[in-house]
Design an enzyme around this catalytic site. Structure first.
Site, PDB file in Angstrom:
ATOM      1  N   TYR A   1       0.847  -1.203   0.000  1.00 17.67           N
ATOM      2  CA  TYR A   1       0.000   0.000   0.000  1.00 17.67           C
ATOM      3  C   TYR A   1       0.874   1.242   0.000  1.00 17.67           C
ATOM      4  O   TYR A   1       1.803   1.346   0.798  1.00 17.67           O
ATOM      5  CB  TYR A   1      -0.920   0.014   1.234  1.00 17.67           C
ATOM      6  CG  TYR A   1      -2.362  -0.085   0.806  1.00 17.67           C
ATOM      7  CD1 TYR A   1      -2.959   0.974   0.114  1.00 17.67           C
ATOM      8  CD2 TYR A   1      -3.105  -1.239   1.016  1.00 17.67           C
ATOM      9  CE1 TYR A   1      -4.264   0.873  -0.338  1.00 17.67           C
ATOM     10  CE2 TYR A   1      -4.403  -1.337   0.571  1.00 17.67           C
ATOM     11  CZ  TYR A   1      -4.982  -0.276  -0.109  1.00 17.67           C
ATOM     12  OH  TYR A   1      -6.266  -0.376  -0.572  1.00 17.67           O
TER      13      TYR A   1
ATOM     14  N   GLU B   1      -0.507   4.790  -0.543  1.00 17.05           N
ATOM     15  CA  GLU B   1      -1.310   6.008  -0.736  1.00 17.05           C
ATOM     16  C   GLU B   1      -0.436   7.242  -0.570  1.00 17.05           C
ATOM     17  O   GLU B   1       0.374   7.328   0.350  1.00 17.05           O
ATOM     18  CB  GLU B   1      -2.472   6.033   0.258  1.00 17.05           C
ATOM     19  CG  GLU B   1      -3.579   5.060  -0.141  1.00 17.05           C
ATOM     20  CD  GLU B   1      -4.796   5.143   0.778  1.00 17.05           C
ATOM     21  OE1 GLU B   1      -4.692   5.764   1.847  1.00 17.05           O
ATOM     22  OE2 GLU B   1      -5.835   4.582   0.410  1.00 17.05           O
TER      23      GLU B   1
ATOM     24  N   ASP C   1      -6.361  13.632 -25.226  1.00 17.86           N
ATOM     25  CA  ASP C   1      -6.376  12.234 -24.788  1.00 17.86           C
ATOM     26  C   ASP C   1      -5.739  11.405 -25.895  1.00 17.86           C
ATOM     27  O   ASP C   1      -6.352  11.167 -26.937  1.00 17.86           O
ATOM     28  CB  ASP C   1      -7.830  11.816 -24.524  1.00 17.86           C
ATOM     29  CG  ASP C   1      -7.963  10.349 -24.141  1.00 17.86           C
ATOM     30  OD1 ASP C   1      -6.958   9.610 -24.190  1.00 17.86           O
ATOM     31  OD2 ASP C   1      -9.093   9.943 -23.788  1.00 17.86           O
TER      32      ASP C   1
ATOM     33  N   THR D   1      -3.584   6.106 -21.973  1.00 16.21           N
ATOM     34  CA  THR D   1      -3.442   4.768 -21.419  1.00 16.21           C
ATOM     35  C   THR D   1      -2.012   4.320 -21.692  1.00 16.21           C
ATOM     36  O   THR D   1      -1.288   4.923 -22.490  1.00 16.21           O
ATOM     37  CB  THR D   1      -4.396   3.762 -22.100  1.00 16.21           C
ATOM     38  OG1 THR D   1      -4.143   3.782 -23.503  1.00 16.21           O
ATOM     39  CG2 THR D   1      -5.853   4.106 -21.837  1.00 16.21           C
TER      40      THR D   1
ATOM     41  N   LYS E   1      -2.094   0.579 -25.038  1.00 21.50           N
ATOM     42  CA  LYS E   1      -2.468   0.512 -26.460  1.00 21.50           C
ATOM     43  C   LYS E   1      -1.186   0.561 -27.294  1.00 21.50           C
ATOM     44  O   LYS E   1      -0.355  -0.311 -27.126  1.00 21.50           O
ATOM     45  CB  LYS E   1      -3.493   1.595 -26.755  1.00 21.50           C
ATOM     46  CG  LYS E   1      -4.776   1.374 -25.898  1.00 21.50           C
ATOM     47  CD  LYS E   1      -5.889   2.353 -26.151  1.00 21.50           C
ATOM     48  CE  LYS E   1      -7.043   2.084 -25.174  1.00 21.50           C
ATOM     49  NZ  LYS E   1      -8.134   3.068 -25.328  1.00 21.50           N
TER      50      LYS E   1
ATOM     51  N   ARG F   1      -1.995  -2.607 -18.527  1.00 20.37           N
ATOM     52  CA  ARG F   1      -3.242  -1.837 -18.443  1.00 20.37           C
ATOM     53  C   ARG F   1      -3.073  -0.795 -17.350  1.00 20.37           C
ATOM     54  O   ARG F   1      -2.800  -1.123 -16.198  1.00 20.37           O
ATOM     55  CB  ARG F   1      -4.437  -2.737 -18.100  1.00 20.37           C
ATOM     56  CG  ARG F   1      -4.640  -3.923 -19.007  1.00 20.37           C
ATOM     57  CD  ARG F   1      -6.042  -4.484 -18.906  1.00 20.37           C
ATOM     58  NE  ARG F   1      -6.916  -3.715 -19.754  1.00 20.37           N
ATOM     59  CZ  ARG F   1      -6.948  -3.829 -21.091  1.00 20.37           C
ATOM     60  NH1 ARG F   1      -6.179  -4.690 -21.726  1.00 20.37           N
ATOM     61  NH2 ARG F   1      -7.752  -3.073 -21.796  1.00 20.37           N
TER      62      ARG F   1
HETATM   63  C1  PLP Z   1      -9.154   3.413 -24.516  1.00 18.24           C
HETATM   64  C2  PLP Z   1      -9.459   4.833 -24.332  1.00 18.24           C
HETATM   65  C3  PLP Z   1      -9.723   5.356 -23.059  1.00 18.24           C
HETATM   66  C4  PLP Z   1     -10.034   4.517 -21.848  1.00 18.24           C
HETATM   67  O1  PLP Z   1      -9.173   3.630 -21.405  1.00 18.24           O
HETATM   68  P1  PLP Z   1      -9.641   2.447 -20.419  1.00 18.24           P
HETATM   69  O2  PLP Z   1      -8.322   2.005 -19.903  1.00 18.24           O
HETATM   70  O3  PLP Z   1     -10.359   1.460 -21.252  1.00 18.24           O
HETATM   71  O4  PLP Z   1     -10.501   3.036 -19.357  1.00 18.24           O
HETATM   72  C5  PLP Z   1      -9.858   6.724 -22.939  1.00 18.24           C
HETATM   73  N1  PLP Z   1      -9.749   7.534 -24.000  1.00 18.24           N
HETATM   74  C6  PLP Z   1      -9.526   7.056 -25.240  1.00 18.24           C
HETATM   75  C7  PLP Z   1      -9.430   8.007 -26.379  1.00 18.24           C
HETATM   76  C8  PLP Z   1      -9.377   5.692 -25.452  1.00 18.24           C
HETATM   77  O5  PLP Z   1      -9.190   5.230 -26.678  1.00 18.24           O
END
Ligand code: PLP
Length: 416
Positions: free
Chosen positions: A51, A53, A196, A222, A225, A231
Site C-alpha cells: 500500500y 497512498e 487524450d 493509457t 495501447k 493496463r
Molecule cells: C481506450 C481509451 C480510453 C479509456 O481507457 P480504459 O483504460 O479502457 O478506461 C480513454 N480515451 C480514449 C481516447 C481511449 O481510446
C-alpha cells in the site's frame, strides 16, 4: 508444475486457453497490443503487495522507500519519453484518468466539448450515458462529411457554446489530429485544452504522430495501447496544474496506486526509448497503410479513404453485410476485429455499419507490409464468401500459417 497450475488448475487452464487463443489468431483490435515478457514479469511482481497512498516521499504508509524509487523512476522516464513538465502515473486506467482531469479542472455542471462517440470519440469525452455527460454539461462535435475533423466547425461550436474545457483525441479516428488548431480554438474562448492520446501514445512517443505536449494544458493516455505497456494510464500536465491534477487523482478519486503496474510502466518507458521502438511505431503506420491499399484494391470503403496512423475504419455497406457479421466472419478465420460505427452511420451502436481494425499487435509479432497484403486478401475473401465454410476454412489456415511464422510467448505456459 507451476504454482498456479497446482493451486488452481481451473484458472490455469483458462489462462492457457486464452494464451493459445492469442497465439493462434491475429489481433486486429487497434486498442490492443502484446506486451514483452519483461513487462509481464514486472506486472506479475510483488509490487502488488504494497500500500502506497500518497506520492513519492509523501506517503500515508511506512515501508515505501523502494516503491518511492520505482514510482520516481517511472515518472522520470515518462517525462523524458514525452518531454512533459509533470506526470501522474497512478490512474488505474484511461477512463479514471480522464475522470480525474474533469475533477481537477471543472466544477460539476460546467461545460465540456468533446468528440462525439459515434464519430470516433471516447465515452469519457461527454457521451450521454457516461459520468462526463451526467455530472457535466456536455457538447459534442462530429466529423465532417468526409470523416475528417472539421476545425472550422469545431471552432464555431466552441464559440457558440463557450465550454470551459475542450477534449481532443479519439478512439476511432484514422487521421492525424492537429493539436495546434485545437489550441487556437481553446485560446479563442479561454478554455482548457485536454488531449487524450490513449490510442496513439506509442506513435507520439516515437515522433510518428505530432505531440500535443506543446499545446495542451493536460494530456492523458493509457499505457496499454500503442505504447505496449500494462493496463493503466497516466496524466501529463504543465507545472502550474500539477497540484490540481495530483490532488484529483489522490485523495480525490483513488486510494493506493497499483505498484506492480507502476513497475511495469517504468519498464515500458525504457523499452519505448529504444531505437527499435521508433522503428516499431513507424512500422505500425506502414503496415496500416499497406493493409489499407490492399483493402482498397478489393473495393472496400475506408472512412477518409485511408489512414495516417495505426487504424482503419471500414464501412461494409457496399459489401452487403453489417459490422457485426463482418466481426463474426473474421473471428471465424482467426482475425479479431470489432464492429464500429462510421461517421453519419444510419444504423445503431449495437448494429453498426462498419468494423475497426488496426496494426499494433500484428506489428509487435513482426508482420510487415508483405504480410499485410496477405491479411488484406484473407479479409476480402472471407467477407466476399461469408457463407461458404470451405473458403473460410482455407482462410483460417492462412492465418494459422502466419501465426506460426510469427509466434508469441514461445516459452510461456500456465498449465504445466
Ligand atoms: C481506450 C481509451 C480510453 C479509456 O481507457 P480504459 O483504460 O479502457 O478506461 C480513454 N480515451 C480514449 C481516447 C481511449 O481510446
Amino acid at each position: 508444475m507451476s504454482y498456479l497450475a497446482s493451486t488452481d488448475p481451473e484458472v490455469a487452464n483458462l489462462l492457457q486457453q486464452e494464451l493459445e487463443r492469442q497465439q493462434s489468431g491475429l489481433e486486429l483490435i487497434p486498442s490492443e497490443n502484446i506486451v514483452s515478457e519483461a513487462v509481464l514479469e514486472a506486472l506479475g511482481s510483488i509490487g502488488t503487495n504494497k500500500y502506497s497512498e500518497g506520492y513519492p516521499c509523501k506517503r500515508y504508509y511506512g515501508g515505501n522507500a523502494i516503491i518511492d524509487k520505482i514510482e520516481s523512476l517511472a515518472i522520470t522516464r515518462a517525462k523524458q519519453l514525452f518531454g512533459c513538465d509533470h506526470v501522474n502515473i497512478q490512474p488505474y486506467s484511461g477512463s479514471p484518468a480522464n475522470q480525474a482531469v474533469y475533477f481537477a479542472l471543472l466544477n460539476p455542471g460546467e461545460k465540456v466539448l468533446g468528440m462525439s462517440l459515434p464519430f470516433g470519440g471516447h465515452l469519457t469525452h461527454g457521451w450521454k450515458v457516461n459520468f462526463s455527460a451526467k455530472y457535466y454539461v456536455s457538447v459534442q462535435y462530429p466529423t465532417g462529411k468526409d470523416g475528417y475533423l472539421d476545425y472550422d466547425d469545431i471552432a464555431r461550436i466552441a464559440k457558440e457554446e463557450q465550454p470551459k474545457m475542450i477534449i481532443c483525441g479519439a478512439t476511432a479516428y484514422p487521421r492525424v489530429i492537429d493539436f495546434q488548431k485545437f489550441r487556437e480554438i481553446a485560446d479563442s474562448i479561454g478554455a482548457y485544452l485536454v488531449a487524450d492520446i490513449a490510442h496513439i501514445a506509442g506513435l507520439v512517443a516515437s515522433g510518428v504522430h505530432p505531440s500535443p505536449i506543446p499545446f495542451a494544458d493536460v494530456v492523458t493516455t493509457t499505457l496499454h495501447k500503442t505504447l505496449r505497456g500494462p493496463r493503466g494510464a497516466m496524466i501529463m500536465c504543465k507545472a502550474e496544474l500539477a497540484e490540481k491534477i495530483d490532488k484529483a487523482v489522490f485523495p480525490g478519486l483513488q486510494g493506493g496506486p497499483h505498484n506492480h503496474v507502476t513497475a511495469a510502466a517504468a519498464t515500458t518507458f525504457l523499452e519505448a526509448m529504444q531505437p527499435s521502438f521508433k522503428e516499431y511505431a513507424a512500422q505500425i503506420v506502414k503496415n496500416a497503410q499497406s493493409l489499407a491499399l490492399e483493402l482498397l484494391a478489393h473495393d472496400f470503403t475506408l472512412v477518409t479513404g485511408g489512414t495516417d496512423n495505426h487504424l482503419l475504419l471500414i464501412d461494409l455497406t457496399n459489401k452487403g453485410i453489417p459490422g457485426k457479421v463482418g466481426e463474426a466472419v473474421l473471428d471465424e478465420v482467426g482475425l479479431t476485429v470489432n464492429k464500429n460505427m462510421v461517421p453519419f452511420d444510419p444504423r445503431s451502436a449495437f448494429d453498426p455499419s462498419g468494423i475497426r481494425l488496426g496494426t499494433p499487435s500484428m506489428t509487435t509479432r513482426g508482420l510487415k507490409e508483405e504480410e499485410m497484403k496477405i491479411v488484406g486478401q484473407v479479409i476480402a475473401r472471407a467477407i466476399a464468401h461469408h457463407d461458404n465454410d470451405e473458403v473460410k476454412k482455407e482462410c483460417r489456415q492462412h492465418i494459422l500459417d502466419l501465426c506460426k511464422r510469427f509466434p508469441i510467448y514461445t516459452t510461456l505456459s500456465y498449465n504445466k
